[in-house]
Each structure stands twice: as structure tokens, then as C-alpha cells.
Scaffold this motif. Structure first.
Motif, PDB file in Angstrom:
ATOM      1  N   VAL A 216      48.031  37.482  43.549  1.00 33.33           N
ATOM      2  CA  VAL A 216      47.032  37.214  44.244  1.00 33.33           C
ATOM      3  C   VAL A 216      46.723  38.015  45.687  1.00 33.33           C
ATOM      4  O   VAL A 216      45.600  38.432  45.901  1.00 33.33           O
ATOM      5  CB  VAL A 216      46.667  35.646  44.851  1.00 33.33           C
ATOM      6  N   GLN A 217      47.737  38.032  46.333  1.00 31.19           N
ATOM      7  CA  GLN A 217      47.699  38.959  47.571  1.00 31.19           C
ATOM      8  C   GLN A 217      47.187  40.178  47.479  1.00 31.19           C
ATOM      9  O   GLN A 217      46.280  40.782  48.022  1.00 31.19           O
ATOM     10  CB  GLN A 217      49.100  38.906  48.467  1.00 31.19           C
ATOM     11  N   THR A 218      47.701  41.075  46.414  1.00 33.92           N
ATOM     12  CA  THR A 218      47.327  42.321  45.988  1.00 33.92           C
ATOM     13  C   THR A 218      45.763  42.452  45.778  1.00 33.92           C
ATOM     14  O   THR A 218      45.263  43.261  46.178  1.00 33.92           O
ATOM     15  CB  THR A 218      48.125  42.709  45.112  1.00 33.92           C
ATOM     16  N   ALA A 219      45.388  41.367  44.998  1.00 35.79           N
ATOM     17  CA  ALA A 219      44.040  41.389  44.485  1.00 35.79           C
ATOM     18  C   ALA A 219      43.069  41.252  45.492  1.00 35.79           C
ATOM     19  O   ALA A 219      42.083  41.787  45.784  1.00 35.79           O
ATOM     20  CB  ALA A 219      43.709  40.246  43.384  1.00 35.79           C
ATOM     21  N   MET A 220      43.644  40.330  46.512  1.00 35.15           N
ATOM     22  CA  MET A 220      42.694  40.000  47.919  1.00 35.15           C
ATOM     23  C   MET A 220      42.709  41.475  48.745  1.00 35.15           C
ATOM     24  O   MET A 220      41.691  41.770  49.169  1.00 35.15           O
ATOM     25  CB  MET A 220      43.243  38.930  48.632  1.00 35.15           C
ATOM     26  N   MET A 221      43.547  42.135  48.589  1.00 36.74           N
ATOM     27  CA  MET A 221      43.782  43.250  49.359  1.00 36.74           C
ATOM     28  C   MET A 221      42.674  44.421  49.030  1.00 36.74           C
ATOM     29  O   MET A 221      42.118  45.148  49.914  1.00 36.74           O
ATOM     30  CB  MET A 221      45.332  43.696  49.815  1.00 36.74           C
ATOM     31  N   TYR A 222      42.801  44.458  47.753  1.00 37.03           N
ATOM     32  CA  TYR A 222      41.980  45.514  47.229  1.00 37.03           C
ATOM     33  C   TYR A 222      40.500  45.113  46.483  1.00 37.03           C
ATOM     34  O   TYR A 222      39.852  45.651  46.102  1.00 37.03           O
ATOM     35  CB  TYR A 222      42.721  46.148  46.151  1.00 37.03           C
ATOM     36  N   ASP A 223      40.366  43.593  46.771  1.00 40.62           N
ATOM     37  CA  ASP A 223      39.007  43.204  46.455  1.00 40.62           C
ATOM     38  C   ASP A 223      38.891  43.127  45.018  1.00 40.62           C
ATOM     39  O   ASP A 223      37.943  43.722  44.234  1.00 40.62           O
ATOM     40  CB  ASP A 223      38.099  43.753  47.305  1.00 40.62           C
ATOM     41  N   ILE A 224      40.017  42.903  43.911  1.00 45.16           N
ATOM     42  CA  ILE A 224      39.871  42.881  42.749  1.00 45.16           C
ATOM     43  C   ILE A 224      39.660  41.583  42.118  1.00 45.16           C
ATOM     44  O   ILE A 224      40.380  40.839  42.260  1.00 45.16           O
ATOM     45  CB  ILE A 224      41.114  43.607  42.101  1.00 45.16           C
ATOM     46  N   PRO A 225      38.457  41.461  41.548  1.00 50.66           N
ATOM     47  CA  PRO A 225      38.123  39.983  40.998  1.00 50.66           C
ATOM     48  C   PRO A 225      38.971  39.543  40.110  1.00 50.66           C
ATOM     49  O   PRO A 225      39.324  40.452  39.105  1.00 50.66           O
ATOM     50  CB  PRO A 225      36.585  40.157  40.769  1.00 50.66           C
ATOM     51  N   LEU A 226      39.445  38.316  39.930  1.00 51.05           N
ATOM     52  CA  LEU A 226      40.188  37.693  39.037  1.00 51.05           C
ATOM     53  C   LEU A 226      39.743  36.835  38.308  1.00 51.05           C
ATOM     54  O   LEU A 226      38.631  36.050  38.682  1.00 51.05           O
ATOM     55  CB  LEU A 226      41.402  37.234  39.467  1.00 51.05           C
ATOM     56  N   GLU A 227      40.085  36.550  36.994  1.00 50.13           N
ATOM     57  CA  GLU A 227      39.585  35.246  36.373  1.00 50.13           C
ATOM     58  C   GLU A 227      40.867  34.626  35.548  1.00 50.13           C
ATOM     59  O   GLU A 227      41.349  35.438  34.760  1.00 50.13           O
ATOM     60  CB  GLU A 227      38.564  35.591  35.318  1.00 50.13           C
ATOM     61  N   VAL A 228      41.141  33.361  35.744  1.00 52.49           N
ATOM     62  CA  VAL A 228      42.263  32.700  35.030  1.00 52.49           C
ATOM     63  C   VAL A 228      41.634  32.284  34.065  1.00 52.49           C
ATOM     64  O   VAL A 228      40.762  31.159  33.878  1.00 52.49           O
ATOM     65  CB  VAL A 228      42.986  31.819  36.043  1.00 52.49           C
ATOM     66  N   LYS A 229      42.035  32.262  32.731  1.00 53.68           N
ATOM     67  CA  LYS A 229      41.601  31.463  31.556  1.00 53.68           C
ATOM     68  C   LYS A 229      42.343  31.310  30.392  1.00 53.68           C
ATOM     69  O   LYS A 229      43.708  31.945  30.430  1.00 53.68           O
ATOM     70  CB  LYS A 229      40.275  32.238  30.904  1.00 53.68           C
ATOM     71  N   SER A 230      42.154  30.589  29.535  1.00 51.49           N
ATOM     72  CA  SER A 230      42.838  29.989  28.480  1.00 51.49           C
ATOM     73  C   SER A 230      43.028  30.904  27.361  1.00 51.49           C
ATOM     74  O   SER A 230      42.091  31.499  26.904  1.00 51.49           O
ATOM     75  CB  SER A 230      42.708  28.539  27.992  1.00 51.49           C
ATOM     76  N   THR A 231      44.275  30.943  26.849  1.00 49.32           N
ATOM     77  CA  THR A 231      44.271  31.915  25.565  1.00 49.32           C
ATOM     78  C   THR A 231      43.838  31.052  24.262  1.00 49.32           C
ATOM     79  O   THR A 231      43.425  31.742  23.428  1.00 49.32           O
ATOM     80  CB  THR A 231      45.668  32.387  25.161  1.00 49.32           C
ATOM     81  N   PHE A 232      43.973  29.717  24.587  1.00 50.39           N
ATOM     82  CA  PHE A 232      43.890  28.937  23.293  1.00 50.39           C
ATOM     83  C   PHE A 232      42.518  28.074  23.263  1.00 50.39           C
ATOM     84  O   PHE A 232      42.223  27.416  22.291  1.00 50.39           O
ATOM     85  CB  PHE A 232      45.076  27.942  23.289  1.00 50.39           C
ATOM     86  N   THR A 233      41.665  28.229  24.209  1.00 50.36           N
ATOM     87  CA  THR A 233      40.287  27.659  24.101  1.00 50.36           C
ATOM     88  C   THR A 233      39.257  28.505  24.638  1.00 50.36           C
ATOM     89  O   THR A 233      39.687  29.525  25.271  1.00 50.36           O
ATOM     90  CB  THR A 233      40.268  26.450  25.111  1.00 50.36           C
ATOM     91  N   ASN A 234      37.884  28.444  24.231  1.00 51.58           N
ATOM     92  CA  ASN A 234      36.793  29.255  24.858  1.00 51.58           C
ATOM     93  C   ASN A 234      36.205  29.060  25.782  1.00 51.58           C
ATOM     94  O   ASN A 234      35.274  29.572  26.416  1.00 51.58           O
ATOM     95  CB  ASN A 234      35.958  29.362  23.718  1.00 51.58           C
ATOM     96  N   ARG A 235      36.715  27.853  26.717  1.00 49.38           N
ATOM     97  CA  ARG A 235      36.092  27.396  27.857  1.00 49.38           C
ATOM     98  C   ARG A 235      36.145  28.374  29.044  1.00 49.38           C
ATOM     99  O   ARG A 235      37.159  29.164  28.972  1.00 49.38           O
ATOM    100  CB  ARG A 235      36.830  25.889  28.036  1.00 49.38           C
ATOM    101  N   LYS A 236      35.323  28.261  29.718  1.00 49.77           N
ATOM    102  CA  LYS A 236      35.231  29.090  31.046  1.00 49.77           C
ATOM    103  C   LYS A 236      36.323  29.053  32.006  1.00 49.77           C
ATOM    104  O   LYS A 236      36.834  27.697  31.994  1.00 49.77           O
ATOM    105  CB  LYS A 236      33.879  28.675  31.617  1.00 49.77           C
ATOM    106  N   GLY A 237      36.981  29.942  32.418  1.00 47.80           N
ATOM    107  CA  GLY A 237      37.854  29.848  33.435  1.00 47.80           C
ATOM    108  C   GLY A 237      37.669  29.847  34.854  1.00 47.80           C
ATOM    109  O   GLY A 237      36.716  29.252  35.164  1.00 47.80           O
TER     110      GLY A 237
END
Ligand code: ASP
Ligand code: MG
Length: 403
Positions: A216-237
């Protein structure tokens, strides 16, 4: 056309069925006109199993060979996933850490990714191929296999998203996002749609297990948007990105907890300048991370009590360093490792007065004694008796309107 890094954790690739399921997710993603780089973990339980094997030989297993051993788990999933994709008609290819190569720096088992050459893989992506890359590993300057710390596939995904200039990095896992608290313990926990890097960083370093905090720290440092989502459902993460894009209607975003702390008190220690430095210097030289520190006011200006917290697994080392410290005089050392740390986190806390008192009142309503406190702009943590953990989380979750 956008470039995506998709990371699949251990449970997402834990069985052949699941690997085939992941292959279908990738096929669909690529079919929507995306360029896909997939990062995989070892099948769930595999890395632990490999560690056990090494322990059967020695508790002090050779560090170089340990990394060779541990990195093999991801090699298996890479090949299985690439094979599964090819089997359903998708052009795919796996690359091992040394084939790319993924260059790392630092000691074995704790290296970090510094660079890699992107050309071959970019050519393959342009040619409509899906690249499958092992998480958690790389090679050192002199060509030895390295690993980058447990749970390191998240860090691989973020580092590669940066180096490949991906548009987004998606973390596929066994929960469908980041929750306001642990949903397995508190059923009223709610999924968070959007969260800032800072909040996510606090939550993951304070005990939320969804994502590795260094990633998360690296993503923040380089401003890389992340999305955490489930492999097993189609719901929005849950989307994790820059704070400016988030609207805060609530002061508190989440409640985290961990049970890996211990509390140490030095009673009757001299109260004069330099004592705290004398206590903490040898600890820091031994890489012991001190978290909260509280010093009582001494009534006679001569002696006082000093309390601090550390990671639980460093307790015995800490006590022995204190006992061997000739620079300090005290009456007694007491310690308690049956404690937990409960924290509220929220970027909205900065602009809302009274959060501190509200948290303390809520805990006192439940007759929970606070043993230590620490604060930052966007978090408030307390150390409490371990047996009160659930009660505290439940109460705070309700108090701050998160149910
Ligand atoms: N397989 C490695 C581990 O279990 C890396 C990861 O899963 O992220 O720690
Ligand atoms: Mg993992």
C-alpha cells in the motif's frame, strides 16, 4: 485499451478448479480490450508447507537455499495458470523471476524489487498475450534467487504496476473488498467503496489483513490506484486511491485490531534526563520496534514508571536486553502479552473535534480499561486487555456509525 496488473492470492489459486476459474476471469478481462499482466501467489498453504520442510532439516536452514525453496510455490501456479489459459484458447506465457529478470536488493527473505526489463513482456502483451509472473520473488545482483517477505505478492503486483506503467492494479482475493472491520468477527461490518491510501496504510499496518502494508505504501508513493476485489463473486470491490478524490461524510472509516503486541513496564526507574535514551537505544540497535511509550509524572521527581509496547514475538529479547542494560536502575520490570491493540482510522478525523473523548467514553461505557494510547492525525489506537477485544470493536463500530 488499458494495461492492468491483476494479482491473485493463495486462496484464489488454491485448487485446480480455482485456477481454471481465474483463467476465465483473465480471459474476460482481456476480451474487454485490456492488456493483462497476472501476478500469482503460491497455492494456499504451500509456502507454509515449504517452510516446514526446511525446518525438518534445520531451524537455521541456509538462507540462499531457503529462498530457492520458497520461490518454487509461485513457479507451480504460474505454469498451471498459463497452461489453463492456453487450454481455453488464450495466448499466455509464464516467466520466472530470473528469466525477466526481476532485480531485487537487500538480504535474503527480505529483499525488495528495484527494477526489471519490460521489453520482452511488453512485446508479448502487444501481441495479444497474457503474461503470468510469479509474486514474492526476484534475483539479486549476483543472480541468486531472493524472496521479498511473507505476503510479498502484493508488493510484486504494485511494483510491477509501476514499472510497466499500468493504469490500475487489481488485487483479487477471498473477500470482496476492505471492510469497516473484520467481517468474520463482526457481522455488521460494511464494505468500504472508496478509501484513501493513508487510511488503507493505517488499517493494514494496524491489523487489517486484506493487503500487505508495504505494498500500500508503494502504491501511495507512486500514486497507483488499487482495487481489492473477490475472485469468487462479481460484486464491486474497494477502490484505494488518492485522498482528494474521496468525499468524507464519516469521521471514522474503519476499526482495526491486532493481537501481536506486548506491553512492558519499568517500575521505579530514575527520573532524570537521558534515561529514556538509555533505555531505548539498545532496543533500537537490536532492531526492536517500540510502538507506544508512556511515562508517568513522578511525584517526588526522583523515580517514575515507564511503559511501552513492542511486537509480542520480541518480548523475551526485549526483557533480556533491559535486564542486561547496565545504564539503567529500576525496581522492577513487569510485562503483559495478553493485550490487544484496537484502533479507529479515518481521514475525516482531522476535521472532526471530539473523536478522542468519544472513543474513551465508549470504552469506559463497556468498562474496558485503557492500558496505553497512541494517536496520529488519522488514527487513534489503544492497548486493552485481550479478552475485551471483540467487545471494544463492536462498541466502537456502533459508536462511530459504521454498523
Ligand atoms: N506465497 C507467499 C506467502 O505465502 C507470498 C504471497 O502469498 O503473497 O507469503
Ligand atoms: Mg498470500
Amino acid at each position: 485499451m488499458i494495461k492492468k496488473v491483476l494479482k491473485f492470492g493463495g486462496t484464489s489459486v488454491g485448487t485446480i478448479d480455482r485456477i481454471q476459474h481465474v483463467a476465465n476471469i483473465i480471459k474476460k478481462e482481456q476480451g474487454s480490450n485490456n492488456r493483462i499482466i497476472a501476478i500469482v501467489s503460491a497455492m494456499s498453504g504451500k509456502t507454509n508447507e515449504l517452510i516446514k520442510l526446511s525446518k525438518n532439516i534445520s531451524n537455521d536452514f541456509n538462507k540462499r537455499e531457503y529462498d530457492v525453496l520458497l520461490s518454487s510455490g509461485e513457479q507451480v501456479t504460474c505454469a498451471l495458470l498459463a497452461g489453463a489459459l492456453i487450454n481455453i484458447g488464450v495466448k499466455a506465457k509464464s516467466w520466472m523471476n530470473w528469466q525477466i529478470p526481476i532485480l531485487t536488493k537487500g538480504e535474503h527473505s527480505n529483499s525488495r524489487i528495484i527494477n526489471l526489463s519490460t521489453e520482452k513482456i511488453d512485446d508479448f502483451l502487444k501481441d495479444n498475450g497474457v503474461a503470468i509472473i510469479p509474486g514474492f520473488q526476484g534475483i539479486s545482483e549476483n543472480g541468486d534467487v531472493t524472496t521479498i517477505g511473507r505476503g510479498g505478492s502484493d508488493a510484486t503486483a504494485v511494483a510491477l504496476a509501476k514499472i510497466f506503467k499500468a493504469d490500475i492494479c487489481e488485487i483479487y482475493t477471498d473477500v470482496d473488498g476492505v471492510y469497516s472491520t473484520d467481517p468474520t468477527k463482526i457481522p455488521v461490518a460494511k464494505k468500504i467503496d472508496n478509501i484513501s491510501f493513508d487510511e488503507m496504510l493505517e488499517l493494514s499496518s494496524l491489523g487489517a489483513k486484506v493487503m500487505q502494508s508495504s505494498a500500500v505504501q508503494t502504491a501511495m508513493m507512486y500514486d497507483i490506484p488499487l482495487e481489492v476485489k473477490s475472485t469468487f463473486t462479481n460484486r464491486k470491490g474497494t477502490k484505494i486511491f488518492n485522498q482528494e478524490n474521496i468525499d468524507y461524510s464519516k469521521s471514522v472509516t474503519g476499526v482495526a485490531y491486532s493481537k501481536d503486541d506486548a506491553k512492558v513496564s519499568i517500575l521505579g526507574v530514575e527520573d532524570r534526563p537521558g534515561i529514556a535514551a538509555n533505555i531505548f537505544e539498545p532496543l533500537s540497535k537490536s532492531q526492536i520496534n517500540v510502538d507506544m511509550v508512556i511515562q508517568n509524572i513522578s511525584s517526588d521527581q526522583k523515580i517514575t514508571d515507564l511503559t511501552f509496547t513492542i511486537k509480542r514475538d520480541e518480548l523475551s529479547k526485549t526483557i533480556s536486553i533491559l535486564e542486561n542494560n547496565k545504564q539503567i536502575k529500576y525496581q522492577k520490570i513487569v510485562h503483559n502479552d495478553k493485550v490487544s491493540k484496537v484502533s479507529i482510522v479515518g481521514a475525516g478525523m482531522v476535521s472532526t473535534p471530539g473523536i478522542t473523548y468519544k472513543m474513551f467514553r465508549a470504552l469506559s461505557d463497556e468498562k474496558i480499561n485503557i492500558l496505553a494510547i497512541s494517536t496520529s492525525e488519522i488514527k487513534l489506537s489503544v492497548i486493552i486487555d485481550e479478552t475485551n477485544t471483540l467487545k471494544a470493536i463492536r462498541k466502537l463500530h456502533t459508536t462511530f456509525d459504521l454498523d
